[in-house]
Write an enzyme that holds these catalytic residues in place. Sequence first.
Site, PDB file in Angstrom:
ATOM      1  N   GLY A 109       0.832  -1.202   0.000  1.00  0.00           N
ATOM      2  CA  GLY A 109       0.000   0.000   0.000  1.00  0.00           C
ATOM      3  C   GLY A 109       0.861   1.243   0.000  1.00  0.00           C
ATOM      4  N   GLN A 110       0.349   2.301  -0.631  1.00  0.00           N
ATOM      5  CA  GLN A 110       1.116   3.543  -0.711  1.00  0.00           C
ATOM      6  C   GLN A 110       0.150   4.698  -0.797  1.00  0.00           C
ATOM      7  OE1 GLN A 110       4.173   3.404  -3.641  1.00  0.00           O
ATOM      8  NE2 GLN A 110       5.001   5.402  -3.154  1.00  0.00           N
ATOM      9  N   GLY A 111       0.357   5.740   0.025  1.00  0.00           N
ATOM     10  CA  GLY A 111      -0.520   6.901   0.036  1.00  0.00           C
ATOM     11  C   GLY A 111       0.250   8.156   0.361  1.00  0.00           C
ATOM     12  N   GLY A 112      -0.519   9.241   0.678  1.00  0.00           N
ATOM     13  CA  GLY A 112       0.123  10.517   0.961  1.00  0.00           C
ATOM     14  C   GLY A 112       0.957  10.519   2.220  1.00  0.00           C
TER      15      GLY A 112
ATOM     16  N   GLY B 121       2.629   7.732   3.531  1.00  0.00           N
ATOM     17  CA  GLY B 121       3.765   6.828   3.556  1.00  0.00           C
ATOM     18  C   GLY B 121       3.502   5.542   2.810  1.00  0.00           C
TER      19      GLY B 121
ATOM     20  N   LYS C  92       4.447   0.246   8.545  1.00  0.00           N
ATOM     21  CA  LYS C  92       4.145   1.557   7.962  1.00  0.00           C
ATOM     22  C   LYS C  92       5.376   2.451   8.052  1.00  0.00           C
ATOM     23  CE  LYS C  92       0.883   5.421   8.616  1.00  0.00           C
ATOM     24  NZ  LYS C  92      -0.231   5.896   9.450  1.00  0.00           N
TER      25      LYS C  92
ATOM     26  N   VAL D 192       3.369   1.166   3.007  1.00  0.00           N
ATOM     27  CA  VAL D 192       3.127   0.027   3.895  1.00  0.00           C
ATOM     28  C   VAL D 192       3.750  -1.211   3.267  1.00  0.00           C
ATOM     29  CG1 VAL D 192       1.404  -1.404   5.038  1.00  0.00           C
ATOM     30  CG2 VAL D 192       0.999   1.041   4.757  1.00  0.00           C
TER      31      VAL D 192
ATOM     32  N   ASP E 237     -11.246  10.524  12.639  1.00  0.00           N
ATOM     33  CA  ASP E 237     -11.078  10.320  11.193  1.00  0.00           C
ATOM     34  C   ASP E 237     -11.737   9.002  10.778  1.00  0.00           C
ATOM     35  OD1 ASP E 237      -8.296  10.225   8.814  1.00  0.00           O
ATOM     36  OD2 ASP E 237     -10.337  10.978   8.640  1.00  0.00           O
TER      37      ASP E 237
END
Length: 742
Positions: free
Chosen positions: A423-426, A428, A444, A430, A540
């Site tokens: 997984g990859q997002g704003g 960082g 993470k 995973v 959140d």
Amino acid sequence: MQLLQLPFLLFLHFLLLKPASPTTTDLTHLCPTSCGNISIPYPFGLGESRCFRPGFNLTCDLSFQPPRLFLGDGSVEVIDISLIHGTVTINTKVLSFLSSNFNESWTGLLPDGPFTISSKNRFTAIGCGVLARVLFYETDTLISLCASVCVARDFTPGHDDTCAGIGCCQTSIPVGLTTFDVHLESLNETTYSFGEFNKVFVVDKDWFDDNGDVRQKLLSPLYSKHPWDSTVSTEIPALLDWWLGNGSNGTGGLSCEMAKKNTSEFACRSMNSWCYDSANGNGYRCNCSDGYQGNPYVNNGCQDIDECQQPEVYKCDGTCSNEVGTYKCYSNDPHKYPGLIITIGVTTGLGLLILLLGAFLLTRKLKARRDKMQRDKFFKQNKGLLLQHLISSSKDVAERMKIYSLEELKKATSNFDKSRIVGQGGHGIVYKGILSDQRVAAIKKPQEIIQREIEQFINEVAILSQLNHRNVVKLFGCCLETEVPLLVYEFISNGTLSSHLHAGNQQSLSWDDRLRIALEIARALSYLHSAASISIFHRDIKSANVLLDDGLTAKLSDFGASRSVPVDQTAVSTAIQGTYGYLDPEYYYSGRLTEKSDVYSFGVILVELLTREKPTSSSKSQDGESLIPHFISLIKDNRFIEILDPQVVEEARKEELVEVVELGEMCLRLKRDERPTMKQVEMKLEALRGSKKHIIHTWSCKRLDESRSLNMSMSIEGSSSGDMTRQFSLEKDMMLSVSFSR
């Protein structure tokens, strides 16, 4: 709330001259090259059509002193033209409006012209109690919004006068727009509203940030008793982007490759120039190649520069020699004493080898020592001693959580190999890893070194270390030996609830699974709010933060934004944080975070489960409303069946749907006091699930009775059991109906 909606089409108005074919010859001295103190580079021009490309004609108004330059027929003043950045700086008006009678409109840029509103601008609203929504032209589809509030007549804005929402707010403008609508609404939460001082304008962000004196003059009437200063300039610079081949010649949206096929129309005229495409397909632009400068749009416009005349830019420690398109730097001639150099080389060669070997060994030792010191520094910096104390002080925490070394995690992920990324997002990346005890973990690793990320990490560790619930993702431990700490979770293999609902497949989760997942999320939140050792507000809640394991069991994750609250408190004041579409409106405007903020976000997830629509989606609304307002309006009209997922309508009983829809509506009420608690929500969903299982059990018993001819005594026992189950469900329903306000 009484809304004052003030629609208008924002930005500027001008008409472009009739397009003409671009010239293929060199420009001559007959074409003007300036107006007043502003230079006019081709493809822009004045006068005859051969002096400019279609759509780039300008007007020089000599009635002003000095003369002023305007786009097209003279409706918009030009301040500057940049070939390198592909922008035109213009003067845009500052608009004043009263809260009750403002109504202005402008036609926008021509849709097939070479100009669009630059995304480097910011839409800015100044005033008290103003909510500004930026919408697509004529469609009323929301692009972005901002709100400006004032708490008292004598309030003062932020110490740096930035537009952060107190007296002034800003929002961005997407790439490629030629016009857009803005709707203004008044906020009744504001104690004071000074409509006579309200201002709206579009401004170059960099210019606005650099001119604090202008900001102070624009804001001063809001927090002083002085009237508006009429001497303040009402014209502020804004930026337009311009592109070649974007429709001004009738061909529309040409890329570089397409434009090159028609050599007579291709704009990059200079031999030493290159072409690049617009990011949104609007056309292309030209620039001079490295080592050249000038105008790429005219023959021989890009001329070689003498890099040796600019030593501050082009470094050279020896002798600099200019060449066409580049330069060379020669070291001062070392051959003046060749014999000495050979002697030195021969006599010192062996010594150098020995020194290099010693330096290599010493460097390795120093690097190992430096790395250890660096890891120790980061361990202390990341509150490692505090976390060690937290773990050692609680046997229960120590059994669940461990502080890992960086070497252990490198080994678990094959040195953070790219093939291990899941997984990859704003925030960082995973990685999937196998720990030394053979447990599969999700590791993470943040991408950026941001103090806020480190604070959220420490917050998440402190909270998760105190939680133990089957529907909350387990924290195995953390690593504190890197500049940005690493978190080690249990690995949840089946993705997020959001990916299951919005994957685009015709069939999604069954209704029974959706109802169970909603119950499991409610159990987790009820535990956080009232059953944990301290109350925790997640802040959140969204479907992307709900993970599903192989058995589709829900696991609540991402506690970086969560806040723990003392037992004797029910609310806390904090900076606004959350995800658009899930954010509690009352929390957004008041800054007061309560457990009911999580209830509202849970209500949004409940609507997602019912509809398979994203919160920001407006696909099912004819008025362009997003999901939640449209859902509420359909409930009021008793037409909610129209928005439900067909799979849900097919699989669920009508009574269940009505109960869940009513529960979602209660969670989404604007006033937090009218929403249920998560404990009440959990009990309601438990009752629904219990009722569903009872119906299935009763049906099964009936079929079993028909096939096996049960005797009378067994029938009586089965009947008693069923009555007891139904009685228990009815008692729960009665408790819930008393607890919930309808």
